[in-house]
Write a protein that holds these residues in place. Sequence first.
Motif, PDB file in Angstrom:
ATOM      1  N   CYS A 242      -9.650  -0.247  -2.941  1.00 62.06           N
ATOM      2  CA  CYS A 242     -10.745  -0.868  -2.182  1.00 62.06           C
ATOM      3  C   CYS A 242     -12.079  -0.410  -2.747  1.00 62.06           C
ATOM      4  O   CYS A 242     -12.241   0.748  -3.119  1.00 62.06           O
ATOM      5  CB  CYS A 242     -10.666  -0.467  -0.706  1.00 62.06           C
ATOM      6  SG  CYS A 242      -9.194  -1.130   0.098  1.00 62.06           S
TER       7      CYS A 242
ATOM      8  N   GLU B  58      -4.970   5.578  -4.224  1.00 68.65           N
ATOM      9  CA  GLU B  58      -5.220   4.294  -4.884  1.00 68.65           C
ATOM     10  C   GLU B  58      -5.161   4.480  -6.400  1.00 68.65           C
ATOM     11  O   GLU B  58      -5.509   5.541  -6.908  1.00 68.65           O
ATOM     12  CB  GLU B  58      -6.617   3.774  -4.526  1.00 68.65           C
ATOM     13  CG  GLU B  58      -6.819   3.534  -3.047  1.00 68.65           C
ATOM     14  CD  GLU B  58      -8.230   3.029  -2.711  1.00 68.65           C
ATOM     15  OE1 GLU B  58      -8.348   2.314  -1.724  1.00 68.65           O
ATOM     16  OE2 GLU B  58      -9.189   3.357  -3.443  1.00 68.65           O
TER      17      GLU B  58
ATOM     18  N   TYR C  13      -9.054 -10.853   1.324  1.00 69.58           N
ATOM     19  CA  TYR C  13      -8.200 -11.060   0.150  1.00 69.58           C
ATOM     20  C   TYR C  13      -7.235 -12.230   0.359  1.00 69.58           C
ATOM     21  O   TYR C  13      -6.983 -13.014  -0.542  1.00 69.58           O
ATOM     22  CB  TYR C  13      -7.398  -9.791  -0.153  1.00 69.58           C
ATOM     23  CG  TYR C  13      -6.688  -9.834  -1.482  1.00 69.58           C
ATOM     24  CD1 TYR C  13      -7.342  -9.427  -2.645  1.00 69.58           C
ATOM     25  CD2 TYR C  13      -5.381 -10.292  -1.594  1.00 69.58           C
ATOM     26  CE1 TYR C  13      -6.701  -9.476  -3.884  1.00 69.58           C
ATOM     27  CE2 TYR C  13      -4.735 -10.346  -2.822  1.00 69.58           C
ATOM     28  CZ  TYR C  13      -5.405  -9.934  -3.960  1.00 69.58           C
ATOM     29  OH  TYR C  13      -4.784  -9.982  -5.177  1.00 69.58           O
TER      30      TYR C  13
ATOM     31  N   TYR D 195     -10.454  -5.842   4.643  1.00 65.43           N
ATOM     32  CA  TYR D 195     -10.145  -6.108   3.230  1.00 65.43           C
ATOM     33  C   TYR D 195      -9.052  -7.155   3.068  1.00 65.43           C
ATOM     34  O   TYR D 195      -9.139  -8.050   2.238  1.00 65.43           O
ATOM     35  CB  TYR D 195      -9.720  -4.817   2.517  1.00 65.43           C
ATOM     36  CG  TYR D 195     -10.870  -3.889   2.255  1.00 65.43           C
ATOM     37  CD1 TYR D 195     -11.630  -4.004   1.091  1.00 65.43           C
ATOM     38  CD2 TYR D 195     -11.221  -2.907   3.174  1.00 65.43           C
ATOM     39  CE1 TYR D 195     -12.702  -3.162   0.841  1.00 65.43           C
ATOM     40  CE2 TYR D 195     -12.289  -2.063   2.946  1.00 65.43           C
ATOM     41  CZ  TYR D 195     -13.026  -2.192   1.778  1.00 65.43           C
ATOM     42  OH  TYR D 195     -14.081  -1.368   1.544  1.00 65.43           O
TER      43      TYR D 195
ATOM     44  N   THR E 294       0.845  -1.192   0.000  1.00 64.62           N
ATOM     45  CA  THR E 294       0.000   0.000   0.000  1.00 64.62           C
ATOM     46  C   THR E 294       0.882   1.244   0.000  1.00 64.62           C
ATOM     47  O   THR E 294       2.071   1.166   0.301  1.00 64.62           O
ATOM     48  CB  THR E 294      -0.892   0.067   1.258  1.00 64.62           C
ATOM     49  OG1 THR E 294      -0.039  -0.002   2.401  1.00 64.62           O
ATOM     50  CG2 THR E 294      -1.890  -1.066   1.297  1.00 64.62           C
TER      51      THR E 294
ATOM     52  N   PRO F 256      -3.254  -1.614  -3.968  1.00 69.12           N
ATOM     53  CA  PRO F 256      -4.678  -1.972  -3.946  1.00 69.12           C
ATOM     54  C   PRO F 256      -5.627  -0.784  -4.091  1.00 69.12           C
ATOM     55  O   PRO F 256      -5.313   0.331  -3.693  1.00 69.12           O
ATOM     56  CB  PRO F 256      -4.848  -2.592  -2.559  1.00 69.12           C
ATOM     57  CG  PRO F 256      -3.866  -1.848  -1.712  1.00 69.12           C
ATOM     58  CD  PRO F 256      -2.710  -1.507  -2.611  1.00 69.12           C
TER      59      PRO F 256
ATOM     60  N   MET G 145     -11.165  -5.850  -2.673  1.00 65.58           N
ATOM     61  CA  MET G 145      -9.927  -5.121  -2.894  1.00 65.58           C
ATOM     62  C   MET G 145      -9.283  -5.723  -4.141  1.00 65.58           C
ATOM     63  O   MET G 145      -9.217  -6.942  -4.283  1.00 65.58           O
ATOM     64  CB  MET G 145      -9.030  -5.324  -1.673  1.00 65.58           C
ATOM     65  CG  MET G 145      -7.704  -4.650  -1.751  1.00 65.58           C
ATOM     66  SD  MET G 145      -6.844  -4.693  -0.136  1.00 65.58           S
ATOM     67  CE  MET G 145      -6.274  -6.392  -0.090  1.00 65.58           C
TER      68      MET G 145
END
Length: 186
Positions: free
Chosen positions: A75, A102, A143, A139, A47, A73, A82
């Motif tokens: 979301c 993002e 995932y 999330y 991230t 990622p 995600m």
Amino acid sequence: MKKELRLQTLAMLDQIGAEEFNRYAALIHEHVLQLSEWKQAKTIALTMSRGKEIPTMPLIEKAWEEGKTVCIPTCFPKTKEMVFYEYTPETKMTSSYFGLLEPDPLESKAVHKEAIDLIIVPGVCFDQHGYRIGYGGGYYDRYLADYHGTTLALCLSVQQVDDLTAEPHDIPVSIMVSEKGAFYQK
């Protein structure tokens, strides 16, 4: 319980001075770059860090230098999903969920879970078994439920607690890297 630990840990992180934080972060980056899991990974997911998270930009730049594919990622709160998208210096970013940066899904290339070798998983605190308290969205647990690659967490010693009561849906990370080195979960 989780909420209290999250707040306590964030408060402790706030008390670390910038100089000390940067020194620890640099040590963590060094440890990560030495790992065979990092060296062998062709595609790395992480991230965009913010606040008192270990900065990920130095790792992103190193990955690019080493010819790795980087993905970040996005979301989707409506579906609680995600998706990771390829991230390059040209990627168009949007500020969305929680104010995180993002990749814009309309202009980015999705990366399939099977193609990701290493995921650097964010979290507020971690126990010695690799269980984590994240930021509360769930999330990553969703995932990672059927992810078969390597998972890694970056954390300072103050983010490590003895034991978190793991819930059935909690997925532990396989490697934790702090300023003191890398620890493998068995």
